[in-house]
Scaffold this motif. Sequence first.
Motif, mmCIF file in Angstrom:
data_model
loop_
_atom_site.group_PDB
_atom_site.id
_atom_site.type_symbol
_atom_site.label_atom_id
_atom_site.label_comp_id
_atom_site.label_asym_id
_atom_site.label_seq_id
_atom_site.Cartn_x
_atom_site.Cartn_y
_atom_site.Cartn_z
ATOM 1 N N THR A 1 0.988 -1.257 -0.010
ATOM 2 C CA THR A 1 0.170 -0.150 -0.070
ATOM 3 C C THR A 1 0.921 1.267 -0.125
ATOM 4 O O THR A 1 2.294 1.220 -0.205
ATOM 5 C CB THR A 1 -1.048 -0.004 1.351
ATOM 6 O OG1 THR A 1 -1.874 1.196 1.079
ATOM 7 C CG2 THR A 1 -0.132 0.065 2.427
ATOM 8 N N THR A 2 0.493 2.274 0.375
ATOM 9 C CA THR A 2 1.134 3.466 0.286
ATOM 10 C C THR A 2 1.225 3.904 1.795
ATOM 11 O O THR A 2 0.376 3.429 2.673
ATOM 12 C CB THR A 2 0.395 4.843 -0.260
ATOM 13 O OG1 THR A 2 -0.900 4.965 0.094
ATOM 14 C CG2 THR A 2 0.392 4.532 -1.964
ATOM 15 N N THR A 3 2.375 4.855 2.180
ATOM 16 C CA THR A 3 2.716 5.181 3.745
ATOM 17 C C THR A 3 1.660 6.207 4.133
ATOM 18 O O THR A 3 1.067 6.953 3.018
ATOM 19 C CB THR A 3 4.148 5.620 3.630
ATOM 20 O OG1 THR A 3 4.220 6.785 2.788
ATOM 21 C CG2 THR A 3 5.029 4.597 3.403
ATOM 22 N N PRO A 4 1.289 6.242 5.191
ATOM 23 C CA PRO A 4 2.059 5.161 6.263
ATOM 24 C C PRO A 4 1.082 4.051 6.089
ATOM 25 O O PRO A 4 -0.267 3.840 6.061
ATOM 26 C CB PRO A 4 1.158 6.067 7.576
ATOM 27 C CG PRO A 4 0.204 6.821 7.272
ATOM 28 C CD PRO A 4 0.191 7.223 5.726
ATOM 29 N N LEU A 5 1.686 2.849 6.775
ATOM 30 C CA LEU A 5 1.300 1.479 6.757
ATOM 31 C C LEU A 5 1.198 1.037 8.140
ATOM 32 O O LEU A 5 2.308 1.068 8.624
ATOM 33 C CB LEU A 5 1.806 0.417 5.696
ATOM 34 C CG LEU A 5 2.003 -0.800 6.059
ATOM 35 C CD1 LEU A 5 0.279 -1.376 5.585
ATOM 36 C CD2 LEU A 5 2.850 -1.668 5.468
ATOM 37 N N GLU A 6 -0.088 0.436 8.536
ATOM 38 C CA GLU A 6 -0.138 0.059 9.684
ATOM 39 C C GLU A 6 -1.307 -0.870 9.831
ATOM 40 O O GLU A 6 -2.156 -0.889 9.547
ATOM 41 C CB GLU A 6 -0.452 1.246 10.867
ATOM 42 C CG GLU A 6 -0.521 0.781 12.356
ATOM 43 C CD GLU A 6 -0.905 1.984 13.260
ATOM 44 O OE1 GLU A 6 -1.462 1.627 14.464
ATOM 45 O OE2 GLU A 6 -1.133 3.033 12.832
ATOM 46 N N GLU A 7 -0.735 -2.196 10.263
ATOM 47 C CA GLU A 7 -1.673 -3.457 10.252
ATOM 48 C C GLU A 7 -1.143 -4.572 10.901
ATOM 49 O O GLU A 7 0.076 -4.501 11.009
ATOM 50 C CB GLU A 7 -2.016 -3.695 8.800
ATOM 51 C CG GLU A 7 -0.953 -4.106 7.994
ATOM 52 C CD GLU A 7 -1.331 -4.639 6.353
ATOM 53 O OE1 GLU A 7 -0.726 -5.466 5.745
ATOM 54 O OE2 GLU A 7 -2.478 -4.148 6.125
ATOM 55 N N THR A 8 -1.740 -5.378 11.266
ATOM 56 C CA THR A 8 -1.411 -6.727 11.799
ATOM 57 C C THR A 8 -1.773 -7.831 10.839
ATOM 58 O O THR A 8 -2.836 -8.350 10.543
ATOM 59 C CB THR A 8 -2.104 -7.018 13.041
ATOM 60 O OG1 THR A 8 -2.106 -6.134 14.188
ATOM 61 C CG2 THR A 8 -1.742 -8.219 13.647
ATOM 62 N N ARG A 9 -0.554 -8.649 10.399
ATOM 63 C CA ARG A 9 -0.800 -9.370 9.536
ATOM 64 C C ARG A 9 0.438 -10.678 9.478
ATOM 65 O O ARG A 9 1.269 -10.245 10.332
ATOM 66 C CB ARG A 9 -0.614 -9.002 8.081
ATOM 67 C CG ARG A 9 0.592 -8.108 7.984
ATOM 68 C CD ARG A 9 0.550 -7.741 6.528
ATOM 69 N NE ARG A 9 0.464 -8.562 5.588
ATOM 70 C CZ ARG A 9 1.069 -8.631 4.392
ATOM 71 N NH1 ARG A 9 1.962 -7.617 4.025
ATOM 72 N NH2 ARG A 9 0.975 -9.659 3.488
ATOM 73 N N SER A 10 0.295 -11.819 8.952
ATOM 74 C CA SER A 10 1.203 -12.767 9.037
ATOM 75 C C SER A 10 2.187 -12.670 7.929
ATOM 76 O O SER A 10 1.999 -11.945 6.997
ATOM 77 C CB SER A 10 0.426 -14.237 8.955
ATOM 78 O OG SER A 10 -0.228 -14.350 7.708
ATOM 79 N N PHE A 11 3.502 -13.235 7.886
ATOM 80 C CA PHE A 11 4.478 -13.481 7.069
ATOM 81 C C PHE A 11 3.720 -14.538 5.775
ATOM 82 O O PHE A 11 4.068 -13.827 4.740
ATOM 83 C CB PHE A 11 5.570 -13.969 7.658
ATOM 84 C CG PHE A 11 6.644 -13.047 8.192
ATOM 85 C CD1 PHE A 11 6.709 -11.948 7.605
ATOM 86 C CD2 PHE A 11 7.383 -13.379 9.424
ATOM 87 C CE1 PHE A 11 7.735 -11.200 8.359
ATOM 88 C CE2 PHE A 11 8.018 -12.463 9.998
ATOM 89 C CZ PHE A 11 8.384 -11.505 9.524
ATOM 90 N N ASN A 12 3.264 -15.245 6.138
ATOM 91 C CA ASN A 12 2.721 -16.025 4.986
ATOM 92 C C ASN A 12 3.842 -16.629 3.978
ATOM 93 O O ASN A 12 3.628 -16.390 3.010
ATOM 94 C CB ASN A 12 1.597 -15.719 4.113
ATOM 95 C CG ASN A 12 0.792 -16.703 3.542
ATOM 96 O OD1 ASN A 12 0.625 -17.736 3.640
ATOM 97 N ND2 ASN A 12 0.328 -16.217 2.395
#
Length: 263
Positions: free
Chosen positions: A200-211
């Motif tokens: 995405t574009t900055t700012p990026l803030e999220e909780t996710r797995s490496f996968n």
Amino acid sequence: MVNKLIKAIVIMAASAWLLTSCATLFTKSKQEVTFKGVPGTTLVDKDKNRKVAEIAPNGFATTKLKKQLKSMTLEAKKEGYKTEDFQLGTKIQGAFWANIILGGIPGMAIDAATGKMKKFETDLLDVTLSPFENAVVAETVTPVPLLPGTVTKENPGVTDAEKAILRWFFDSDPRGARVYWRVISNVPSEVKNTNESYLTTTPLEETRSFNIPGLNMSNANNVTIEIKVTKRGYEDQIKRYNVRQAIDQQEISGFFELVPKQF
């Protein structure tokens, strides 16, 4: 002859006033700053004795601070943790020099008086506190049940690290830069390298797995995540993160101060 001279002086004075007025418009009086730390941490401006921000449950707090000439001393405090002071330094911003050219000494004086000649030297400040050794909060924390496939540093080898869930946070100055990521593996027989993928574009803030297929706690030290940030008119910037270290910290984050391209 005298009338012409007076008119010339009036015109020059009016022009200088207009340029000065315009020059001060190039800089804003406030700047957005993000703080990272333990949820519930309160930040207080020690010089003005006022609350600035409080870290949200996601571990971050973003607020707009009025620019000033000197560094800002912030007191960070939370029950069960050691109170600490953090310095939010300042630096002269590039637009100030443009104001001098356009506005001269008057424009410079206005920006200096209002604090707009400087900006805070970072848009992301880590204010993470250390808990007391006998802190009650450490004893009353309720462990969160592990989801299937979730790995932690206390659970090495029990589950696959490819499902490790972390907080991702990336920001840049200026914002609006495109964020890409890819996997660089020193053990391609176990974990494959990947092509760049757009986030995405900055700012990026999220909780996710490496996968990341094939990733485990044994080979995580040999795998790197590459983050690339791009924006038109600015040089590309790249940062790399060791996957094992990111899992231990339960976070992968960074701040990019973009540099304009020299044409």
